[in-house]
Motif scaffolding. Sequence first.
Motif, PDB file in Angstrom:
ATOM      1  N   SER A  70       3.374   6.359  -6.974  1.00  0.00           N
ATOM      2  CA  SER A  70       2.412   7.216  -7.692  1.00  0.00           C
ATOM      3  C   SER A  70       2.968   8.625  -7.890  1.00  0.00           C
ATOM      4  O   SER A  70       2.555   9.327  -8.820  1.00  0.00           O
ATOM      5  CB  SER A  70       1.094   7.299  -6.913  1.00  0.00           C
ATOM      6  OG  SER A  70       0.419   6.061  -6.907  1.00  0.00           O
TER       7      SER A  70
ATOM      8  N   VAL B  58       2.466   1.824  -3.372  1.00  0.00           N
ATOM      9  CA  VAL B  58       1.569   2.481  -4.333  1.00  0.00           C
ATOM     10  C   VAL B  58       1.609   3.993  -4.113  1.00  0.00           C
ATOM     11  O   VAL B  58       1.722   4.774  -5.069  1.00  0.00           O
ATOM     12  CB  VAL B  58       0.119   1.962  -4.192  1.00  0.00           C
ATOM     13  CG1 VAL B  58      -0.832   2.799  -5.048  1.00  0.00           C
ATOM     14  CG2 VAL B  58       0.027   0.500  -4.591  1.00  0.00           C
ATOM     15  N   GLN B  59       1.537   4.402  -2.850  1.00  0.00           N
ATOM     16  CA  GLN B  59       1.555   5.840  -2.562  1.00  0.00           C
ATOM     17  C   GLN B  59       2.854   6.486  -3.051  1.00  0.00           C
ATOM     18  O   GLN B  59       2.835   7.542  -3.684  1.00  0.00           O
ATOM     19  CB  GLN B  59       1.398   6.077  -1.057  1.00  0.00           C
ATOM     20  CG  GLN B  59       0.049   5.624  -0.511  1.00  0.00           C
ATOM     21  CD  GLN B  59      -0.060   5.782   0.992  1.00  0.00           C
ATOM     22  OE1 GLN B  59       0.873   5.471   1.725  1.00  0.00           O
ATOM     23  NE2 GLN B  59      -1.194   6.277   1.439  1.00  0.00           N
TER      24      GLN B  59
ATOM     25  N   MET C 107      -3.459 -13.585 -13.527  1.00  0.00           N
ATOM     26  CA  MET C 107      -4.371 -12.661 -14.210  1.00  0.00           C
ATOM     27  C   MET C 107      -3.685 -11.881 -15.317  1.00  0.00           C
ATOM     28  O   MET C 107      -4.347 -11.330 -16.197  1.00  0.00           O
ATOM     29  CB  MET C 107      -4.992 -11.675 -13.216  1.00  0.00           C
ATOM     30  CG  MET C 107      -6.173 -12.224 -12.439  1.00  0.00           C
ATOM     31  SD  MET C 107      -6.850 -10.959 -11.328  1.00  0.00           S
ATOM     32  CE  MET C 107      -7.595  -9.810 -12.499  1.00  0.00           C
TER      33      MET C 107
ATOM     34  N   ALA D 139       2.888   4.240 -10.503  1.00  0.00           N
ATOM     35  CA  ALA D 139       2.264   3.263  -9.619  1.00  0.00           C
ATOM     36  C   ALA D 139       2.352   1.868 -10.236  1.00  0.00           C
ATOM     37  O   ALA D 139       2.501   1.722 -11.449  1.00  0.00           O
ATOM     38  CB  ALA D 139       0.804   3.632  -9.386  1.00  0.00           C
ATOM     39  N   PRO D 140       2.225   0.827  -9.411  1.00  0.00           N
ATOM     40  CA  PRO D 140       2.169  -0.535  -9.962  1.00  0.00           C
ATOM     41  C   PRO D 140       1.016  -0.663 -10.956  1.00  0.00           C
ATOM     42  O   PRO D 140       0.030   0.064 -10.885  1.00  0.00           O
ATOM     43  CB  PRO D 140       1.903  -1.404  -8.724  1.00  0.00           C
ATOM     44  CG  PRO D 140       2.350  -0.593  -7.561  1.00  0.00           C
ATOM     45  CD  PRO D 140       2.102   0.839  -7.945  1.00  0.00           C
ATOM     46  N   VAL D 141       1.173  -1.635 -11.865  1.00  0.00           N
ATOM     47  CA  VAL D 141       0.077  -1.953 -12.792  1.00  0.00           C
ATOM     48  C   VAL D 141      -0.738  -3.138 -12.304  1.00  0.00           C
ATOM     49  O   VAL D 141      -1.850  -3.376 -12.774  1.00  0.00           O
ATOM     50  CB  VAL D 141       0.592  -2.236 -14.216  1.00  0.00           C
ATOM     51  CG1 VAL D 141       1.197  -0.982 -14.826  1.00  0.00           C
ATOM     52  CG2 VAL D 141       1.591  -3.392 -14.232  1.00  0.00           C
ATOM     53  N   HIS D 142      -0.186  -3.895 -11.344  1.00  0.00           N
ATOM     54  CA  HIS D 142      -0.897  -5.093 -10.889  1.00  0.00           C
ATOM     55  C   HIS D 142      -0.354  -5.478  -9.527  1.00  0.00           C
ATOM     56  O   HIS D 142       0.792  -5.153  -9.179  1.00  0.00           O
ATOM     57  CB  HIS D 142      -0.702  -6.240 -11.904  1.00  0.00           C
ATOM     58  CG  HIS D 142      -1.593  -7.416 -11.684  1.00  0.00           C
ATOM     59  ND1 HIS D 142      -2.953  -7.356 -11.895  1.00  0.00           N
ATOM     60  CD2 HIS D 142      -1.338  -8.689 -11.236  1.00  0.00           C
ATOM     61  CE1 HIS D 142      -3.487  -8.543 -11.621  1.00  0.00           C
ATOM     62  NE2 HIS D 142      -2.530  -9.351 -11.218  1.00  0.00           N
ATOM     63  N   ILE D 143      -1.216  -6.175  -8.776  1.00  0.00           N
ATOM     64  CA  ILE D 143      -0.807  -6.616  -7.433  1.00  0.00           C
ATOM     65  C   ILE D 143      -1.486  -7.956  -7.152  1.00  0.00           C
ATOM     66  O   ILE D 143      -2.662  -8.150  -7.474  1.00  0.00           O
ATOM     67  CB  ILE D 143      -1.180  -5.521  -6.414  1.00  0.00           C
ATOM     68  CG1 ILE D 143      -0.677  -5.846  -5.022  1.00  0.00           C
ATOM     69  CG2 ILE D 143      -2.664  -5.244  -6.395  1.00  0.00           C
ATOM     70  CD1 ILE D 143      -0.767  -4.631  -4.084  1.00  0.00           C
ATOM     71  N   GLY D 144      -0.706  -8.891  -6.594  1.00  0.00           N
ATOM     72  CA  GLY D 144      -1.252 -10.230  -6.349  1.00  0.00           C
ATOM     73  C   GLY D 144      -1.560 -10.931  -7.668  1.00  0.00           C
ATOM     74  O   GLY D 144      -1.323 -10.410  -8.740  1.00  0.00           O
ATOM     75  N   LYS D 145      -2.009 -12.209  -7.597  1.00  0.00           N
ATOM     76  CA  LYS D 145      -2.636 -12.909  -8.720  1.00  0.00           C
ATOM     77  C   LYS D 145      -1.873 -12.791 -10.049  1.00  0.00           C
ATOM     78  O   LYS D 145      -2.386 -12.243 -11.039  1.00  0.00           O
ATOM     79  CB  LYS D 145      -4.066 -12.398  -8.906  1.00  0.00           C
ATOM     80  CG  LYS D 145      -4.915 -12.633  -7.654  1.00  0.00           C
ATOM     81  CD  LYS D 145      -6.354 -12.290  -7.846  1.00  0.00           C
ATOM     82  CE  LYS D 145      -7.142 -12.564  -6.575  1.00  0.00           C
ATOM     83  NZ  LYS D 145      -7.200 -13.982  -6.194  1.00  0.00           N
TER      84      LYS D 145
ATOM     85  N   ILE E 168       0.848  -1.204   0.000  1.00  0.00           N
ATOM     86  CA  ILE E 168       0.000   0.000   0.000  1.00  0.00           C
ATOM     87  C   ILE E 168       0.881   1.250   0.000  1.00  0.00           C
ATOM     88  O   ILE E 168       0.670   2.182  -0.771  1.00  0.00           O
ATOM     89  CB  ILE E 168      -0.945  -0.035   1.214  1.00  0.00           C
ATOM     90  CG1 ILE E 168      -1.979  -1.156   1.037  1.00  0.00           C
ATOM     91  CG2 ILE E 168      -1.614   1.327   1.430  1.00  0.00           C
ATOM     92  CD1 ILE E 168      -2.725  -1.527   2.299  1.00  0.00           C
TER      93      ILE E 168
END
Lengths: 270, 270
Positions: B188, B184-185, B205, B196-202, B181
């Motif tokens: 950004s 991301v802050q 996907m 910022a990230p383009v994806h998180i977890g998973k 988190i």
Amino acid sequence: MNAGVARQGNRIFATGREARLAVRNGIHRGQTAGIAPGFVQANLAILPKALADDFFRFCQFNPKPCPLLAASEPGDPRLPTLGEDIDIRTDIPLYRVWKNGEPVAEVPDLKDVWRDDLVAFLIGCSFSFEEALVEDGIPLRHIDDGTNVPMYRTSIQTQPAGPFRGPLVVSMRPLKPADAIRAVQITSRFPSVHGAPVHIGKPEMIGIANIMKPDYGDPVVVKDDELPVFWACGVTPQSVIAAVKPEFSITHAPGHMLVTDLRNSRLAVL
Amino acid sequence: MNAGVARQGNRIFATGREARLAVRNGIHRGQTAGIAPGFVQANLAILPKALADDFFRFCQFNPKPCPLLAASEPGDPRLPTLGEDIDIRTDIPLYRVWKNGEPVAEVPDLKDVWRDDLVAFLIGCSFSFEEALVEDGIPLRHIDDGTNVPMYRTSIQTQPAGPFRGPLVVSMRPLKPADAIRAVQITSRFPSVHGAPVHIGKPEMIGIANIMKPDYGDPVVVKDDELPVFWACGVTPQSVIAAVKPEFSITHAPGHMLVTDLRNSRLAVL
């Protein structure tokens, strides 16, 4: 409680003050979600002066679950920084009165129970950041489902102040990963209404055993392509106060908030 | 490539210009990570003018993987907005020369291969945001391991421009949820270095079948209490250029970046 949902058939008011006057005059008696779009709504906790200083410190120590928007002077029902004419004894549609930690009554005003030693605390509510998320095009399942947001007691402890202590309560919104990233960006701009999430993914890490069994509110499905995103929740102070069992306290009834004259957009720090 | 790691024994320079002059004069010949703390480093891609306009558009269409810091005039080795005295033919420690999409040589300067139709593109690099993360106390595993960040081709397609098209390449950093988190802050604030990230977890996907088998760089462990966090990566433009197989192009050799006079902190938009 910051988990009310917009009720079908609620009248919409153009300003917070119009909504508040409708509440005061008995024209609006229901929940307040969505009744004054764009205006800040606030959680209420009223405590006797003897406990107020410690609770004030508790809010300061725990700004994410307890972002204090304003506190009254003892015995003074006004909250001039939230709205020039606010009378906290009449301007919420439904109050819950507590004695020794147990709810004893729900009343439409506080005229019969107000005391000269009472201090009103108004605490930021997730309605403000939810409005910002929805305006950004991020779907929120509990709103789409027409239910209350799911909330959970966590294994994260608040920072104690005097007798006030206990677990952080969080609300959860399932989001697609890209929306979760955007939601961090958006809610970071709103520290006075819980701010950025406190946790993302992995509910077990914060003591949540079953995401489908919230401690408050209603369950929502977390789909395979979503992450559960957790925000500090305004139920935390209510839960903490209940544990202290004050001889007398008052809160809003769930979903029945104070509608202020502040605009949600003006809470953004950036 | 934005995945170099600080080499043991690298000399540290006080400014970007000092580092660059050491490179130009042959005093510094190795990778550049960490050699001028606080100063922006940049990925290099050099293309013939015939392809440059399309590549320029490609960068504009895809600002997260291809955040363009500067582009030269055709045949002009200077980049005055990145540093007054930059000569892109001499100021990078090691270049990779490509013919028809294949690397044909690695050279310490471009004196023998420079042409009047060449355009140099300088693209933001994750070193800048990694510095901001580390300064915030967020541990980055590939740095602690002394390895290159793991990178993956994804199922996300870039927005094509002329012949330039292909999959988005991402870098991955495993982070605890609260650090994710915060990351991301922080990132950004740095849109010119991937943001910022383009994806998180998973990972599945975005088409990543095995997180332990990166397409570039080295694998790192994602622990049970961590989420993989994915940022758009500066390898994307290199990968896209290689697929076009230009008759002639030049990049920096992996980890050997242009050190500029810009300060990382000045890239922050807030």
